[in-house]
Scaffold this motif. Structure first.
Motif, short mmCIF file in Angstrom:
data_model
loop_
_atom_site.label_atom_id
_atom_site.label_comp_id
_atom_site.label_asym_id
_atom_site.label_seq_id
_atom_site.Cartn_x
_atom_site.Cartn_y
_atom_site.Cartn_z
N PHE A 185 0.82 -1.21 0.00
CA PHE A 185 0.00 0.00 0.00
C PHE A 185 0.86 1.27 0.00
O PHE A 185 0.34 2.37 -0.07
N GLY A 186 2.17 1.10 0.09
CA GLY A 186 3.09 2.23 0.15
C GLY A 186 3.67 2.39 1.53
O GLY A 186 4.85 2.20 1.77
N ASP A 209 0.27 4.81 6.59
CA ASP A 209 -0.73 5.86 6.42
C ASP A 209 -1.56 5.63 5.16
O ASP A 209 -2.79 5.83 5.17
N ASP A 210 -0.90 5.21 4.08
CA ASP A 210 -1.64 4.93 2.84
C ASP A 210 -2.55 3.72 3.00
O ASP A 210 -3.66 3.68 2.47
N GLN A 245 -5.52 4.97 4.91
CA GLN A 245 -6.34 5.86 4.08
C GLN A 245 -7.16 5.06 3.06
O GLN A 245 -8.35 5.32 2.87
N LEU A 246 -6.52 4.08 2.42
CA LEU A 246 -7.25 3.26 1.45
C LEU A 246 -8.33 2.43 2.11
O LEU A 246 -9.39 2.17 1.53
#
Length: 200
Positions: free
Chosen positions: A175-176, A179-180, A183-184
Motif C-alpha cells: 500500500f506504500g 498511512d496509505d 487511508q485506502l
C-alpha cells in the motif's frame, strides 16, 4: 467437472470457503480462537499469511505457499518423509476443525463445502485488492461500519506494532506505507466484480 487449482510451492493464493448449506462455521467466539490455533498448527510451517477474516458462515485467507526448500528448513531430517502436499495441510486443518465443532455441538458429517476454493494471485495490484477485499468483508456483510471494528480479521494486526506472524511489513509495503494503508481502508468499496470472479 470443475477444475481444481493445485496449490503450487512459492505462489500466492486467496483461499476461501463457507459452511455446507451456508451453515455457521463459527458459532461462538471460542470457535474463532480454536480455528486460529489449528491454523497455526497446520499451516504456519507451509505458508506465510498476508490477510485473513473469519465470518459466521465463511472465511477468507491470503497466503503464500512456501517453497519446498523453505519448508525443509523448518523440519528435522527425520521429519522430511512426513512433509505433505500444501492442499493436504489445509484439508487437515478443516478436518480437525470439523471434528471439534461436531464434538462440541453434537453434530456429525461435513462442515465445509468441498473442495475448498482457491484462486492464484499473480501480481501486486491483485494482491493489494484482495487484502482490502478480505478486510472489508465484515463491512460488506453488515457486521460493522469499518474494518477496525471487527475483531476476527487481520486488519487490526496490520495497523498494530505488536509482534505477529502475519507478513505485516510486506502488506504495508503493497500500500506504500501504513498511512496509505489506513487511508485506502477508509474508502468503502463493494468489490462486486471481484465477488463475481470468485463466484460468491
Amino acid at each position: 467437472m470443475q477444475q481444481i487449482e493445485t496449490l503450487e510451492f512459492g505462489k500466492y493464493y486467496h483461499i476461501y470457503n463457507r459452511g455446507i448449506n451456508s451453515e455457521n462455521l463459527f458459532k461462538e467466539n471460542r470457535n474463532h480462537e480454536h480455528f486460529l490455533t489449528l491454523y497455526n498448527k497446520h499451516i504456519d510451517s507451509i505458508a506465510e499469511t498476508f490477510a485473513w477474516c473469519l465470518l459466521k458462515n465463511h472465511f477468507h485467507l491470503l497466503v503464500r505457499i512456501k517453497t519446498f526448500e523453505e519448508i525443509l528448513q523448518t523440519h528435522e531430517e527425520y521429519e522430511i518423509k512426513k512433509i505433505i502436499a500444501p492442499h493436504q495441510s489445509f484439508g487437515n486443518l478443516f478436518n480437525a476443525y470439523t471434528k471439534s465443532i461436531n464434538k462440541s455441538f453434537n453434530r456429525h458429517g461435513a462442515l465445509f463445502e468441498r473442495p475448498f476454493k482457491r484462486k492464484h494471485i499473480d501480481n501486486d495490484a491483485y494482491l493489494q485488492n484482495v487484502i482490502k477485499y478480505i478486510h472489508y468483508n465484515p463491512v460488506n456483510h453488515g457486521f460493522c461500519q469499518h474494518p477496525i471494528e471487527y475483531p476476527w480479521s487481520s486488519y487490526l494486526t496490520c495497523i498494530s506494532e505488536k509482534p505477529t506472524k502475519l507478513k505485516r511489513e510486506k502488506v504495508i509495503s503493497l500500500f506504500g506505507n501504513i498511512d496509505d494503508l489506513i487511508q485506502l481502508h477508509n474508502q468503502n468499496e463493494k468489490f462486486n466484480d471481484l465477488e463475481k470472479y470468485l463466484n460468491l
